[in-house]
Design an enzyme around this catalytic site. Structure first.
Site, PDB file in Angstrom:
ATOM      1  N   ASP A 183      -1.959   9.429  10.061  1.00 28.90           N
ATOM      2  CA  ASP A 183      -2.828   8.682   9.166  1.00 28.90           C
ATOM      3  C   ASP A 183      -4.038   8.124   9.924  1.00 28.90           C
ATOM      4  O   ASP A 183      -3.898   7.664  11.062  1.00 28.90           O
ATOM      5  CB  ASP A 183      -1.999   7.513   8.596  1.00 28.90           C
ATOM      6  N   GLU A 240      -5.321  13.278   9.288  1.00 29.63           N
ATOM      7  CA  GLU A 240      -6.337  12.839   8.344  1.00 29.63           C
ATOM      8  C   GLU A 240      -7.513  12.310   9.165  1.00 29.63           C
ATOM      9  O   GLU A 240      -7.401  11.282   9.816  1.00 29.63           O
ATOM     10  CB  GLU A 240      -5.775  11.712   7.469  1.00 29.63           C
ATOM     11  N   ASP A 294       0.860  -1.191   0.000  1.00 26.64           N
ATOM     12  CA  ASP A 294       0.000   0.000   0.000  1.00 26.64           C
ATOM     13  C   ASP A 294       0.896   1.241   0.000  1.00 26.64           C
ATOM     14  O   ASP A 294       0.743   2.145   0.808  1.00 26.64           O
ATOM     15  CB  ASP A 294      -0.936  -0.018   1.219  1.00 26.64           C
TER      16      ASP A 294
END
Ligand code: GLC
Length: 550
Positions: free
Chosen positions: A200, A242, A60
């Site tokens: 994140d 985020e 990822d």
């Protein structure tokens, strides 16, 4: 510059592996990035956000780490990283790194140990269930590519939780040892000299996951703990998070201790991002006016981070179906341009038909809205996407530096490149590259340099308050203002195609210095504010007054 450096920063995000390759192995590296710091300093960047730098199997794009205390050997060594921090600091550039601690890679030694035995000291670092949880097929982040959030692990003989892909097992935040380890990871990087973290998936790291409960409780106090920890270790460190949640939930992420934020300093404004896309698609600023009006009030020290493009898809999930379809019709007409039933995997220039005027308008608008602007690498030269690449890789192609082979990104054989360079069509490196634009004072790159310099002379944009100017204006025009202790700026952006005149005479009594500081063209003397000319897709940044001598 005010005390809170992040309020007046210009943030630039990049992947080390696609930025600049110094040793010709086809993968960008830290030394390559060091060689480009002068470019970034000239552009006006004051803060770099590096996407994950840790060792990773890269399933990822690095958001699956196997060691939080090291850098990916493909990028260099910790020594190289320390050198990067030093060289960046010499140029007035701070560096923040992605902190991806919601999960690890399934190849991380912690998970390998955890799955090996119920007696492993790391067993409780992850989230397990002995029986199949009823919410197994709920809460997926990547619909279409992920069909469950609980997977059975044969070695562990138990089900483990993964909010994202199956190879990204979630850490267990109910475990005090996990919390302590995350603080240690943060301390380590702060000690090396990073200026903070892009955190994140924050809504998920505060989740105390209970098998079978798709709405597990959230522990916001963990964010308070992290903030305190970080601030004790480095007073000016920043947390940029985020948290793509409904706007009414955002204040809790900032926290509020008697009016001052005590959790996250800066949140990406996903809501505004969707509304910006909608406004550009409709050529009508109404959604932005609503956005400015509905913005939750921030605690002292809280700040928005604005963006048009980042490394992920444009997430349109907070728009209504009708609104989303309007954006799709304009910017993602082909099925192939869309992803996860909610977004678009394209860069901005191709979405705007490579129309220079619209690209300038969009970025002038983003950078003039409240908050700290974040710019994705390559946008400053108008790079495109490669839709033949899978998923989000389409927008993660190597930086286009020059006319040289591989766009000057690397001297490796093209088949060895981490990802192919765009080498065809309007966005091929033969047409779109830094060298070409460097030599052209009218280029998009030259415009970005000028725009960012102008922004940095207008601290009210980052630190002041931004409001819609509610006067009758022609259709398509957004008028807004930024007020701060340093003075007032007024902005006109014409999202429509018609040339218009805007009546701003109500501002005349405040205007002791009405001059254009940035505009899409030379409009001549500004004079009276009763009839300000604006071309189709034009924009004007007007300094109304300055309260401090300069
Ligand atoms: C964040 C990142 C995204 C990544 C995901 C899982 O949403 O922005 O790129 O895939 O987290 O870590």
């Amino acid at each position: 510059m005010g005390d809170r450096w992040y309020s007046e920063a210009v943030v630039y995000c990049l992947d080390i592996d696609t930025y600049a390759d110094s040793d010709g192995d086809g993968v960008g590296d830290i030394r390559g990035l060091i060689g480009r710091l002068d470019y970034l300093a000239r552009l006006g960047v004051t803060c770099l956000w590096l996407h994950p730098i840790h060792p990773s199997p890269n399933r990822d794009d690095g958001y699956d780490a196997t060691d939080f205390y090291n850098v990916d050997p493909r990028f260099g060594t910790l020594g190289d990283f320390a050198e990067l921090l030093h060289q960046a600091q010499n140029r007035g550039i701070r560096v923040i790194i992605d902190l991806v601690v919601n999960h690890t890679s399934d190849e991380h030694p912690w998970f390998q140990s955890a799955r090996s035995s119920p007696d492993s000291p790391y067993r409780d670092w992850f989230v397990w269930s002995d029986t199949e949880p009823a919410d197994r097929h709920q809460g997926m982040v990547f619909p279409g590519e992920q069909d469950e959030t609980w997977s059975y692990d044969r070695t562990a003989k138990a089900w483990f939780y993964h909010r994202f892909y199956k190879f990204q097992p979630d850490l267990n935040f109910a475990n005090p040892k996990v919390r302590a380890e995350i603080k240690k990871i943060m301390s380590f990087w702060l000690q090396l000299g990073v200026a903070g973290f892009r955190m994140d998936a924050v809504p998920f790291i505060i989740e105390l996951t209970e098998p079978g409960n798709p709405n597990s409780p959230k522990d916001f106090e963990f964010l308070t703990e992290l903030r305190q920890h970080v601030q004790w270790r480095r007073g000016d460190a920043v947390l940029l998070a985020e948290a793509n949640v409904e706007p009414d939930q955002l204040p809790t992420f900032f926290g509020d201790a008697g009016g001052s934020g005590n959790r996250i300093h800066m949140l990406f404004d996903f809501m505004l991002n969707g509304r910006l896309m909608l406004a550009l698609a409709r050529q009508d600023p109404e959604s932005l006016i609503e956005g400015l009006r509905d913005t939750p009030k921030l605690p002292v020290g809280g700040q928005w981070a604005t963006f048009l493009r980042n490394h992920d898809e444009i997430d349109l999930s907070r728009l209504t179906t009708e609104q989303r379809n309007q954006v799709y019709a304009q910017f993602g007409p082909d099925e192939d341009m869309r992803i996860y039933d909610r977004g678009i995997r394209r860069r901005l220039a191709p979405m705007l038909g490579n129309d220079r005027r619209r690209v300038e308008l969009a970025y002038a608008l983003q950078f003039s809205l409240r908050g700290t602007p974040v710019l994705r690498y390559g946008e400053e030269i108008g790079m495109g996407e490669d839709l033949s690449l899978p998923g989000r890789e389409a927008i993660r192609t190597p930086m286009q530096w020059s006319y040289q082979p591989n766009a000057g990104f690397s001297t490796a054989d093209p088949e060895k490149l981490v990802r192919p360079v765009i080498d065809k069509g309007d966005f091929g490196y033969q047409t779109v590259n830094v060298t070409a634009q460097r030599g052209d004072p009218k280029s998009l790159l030259a415009w970005f340099e000028r725009m960012i310099r102008t922004l940095r002379e207008a601290p009210e944009i980052g630190s002041g308050s931004t409001t819609h100017i509610d006067v009758p204006v022609p259709a398509g025009v957004l008028a807004h203002r930024a007020d701060g202790p340093t003075g007032t700026m007024v902005f006109l952006h014409n999202l429509g195609t018609d040339d218009v005149e805007v009546d701003l005479s109500t501002l005349e009594k405040e205007a002791d210095l009405p001059i254009d500081v940035l505009a899409d063209r030379g409009y001549g003397e500004l004079g009276k504010l009763g009839a300000v000319k604006l071309t189709g897709h034009g924009y004007r940044w007007i300094r109304l007054c300055r309260s401090q001598p300069f």
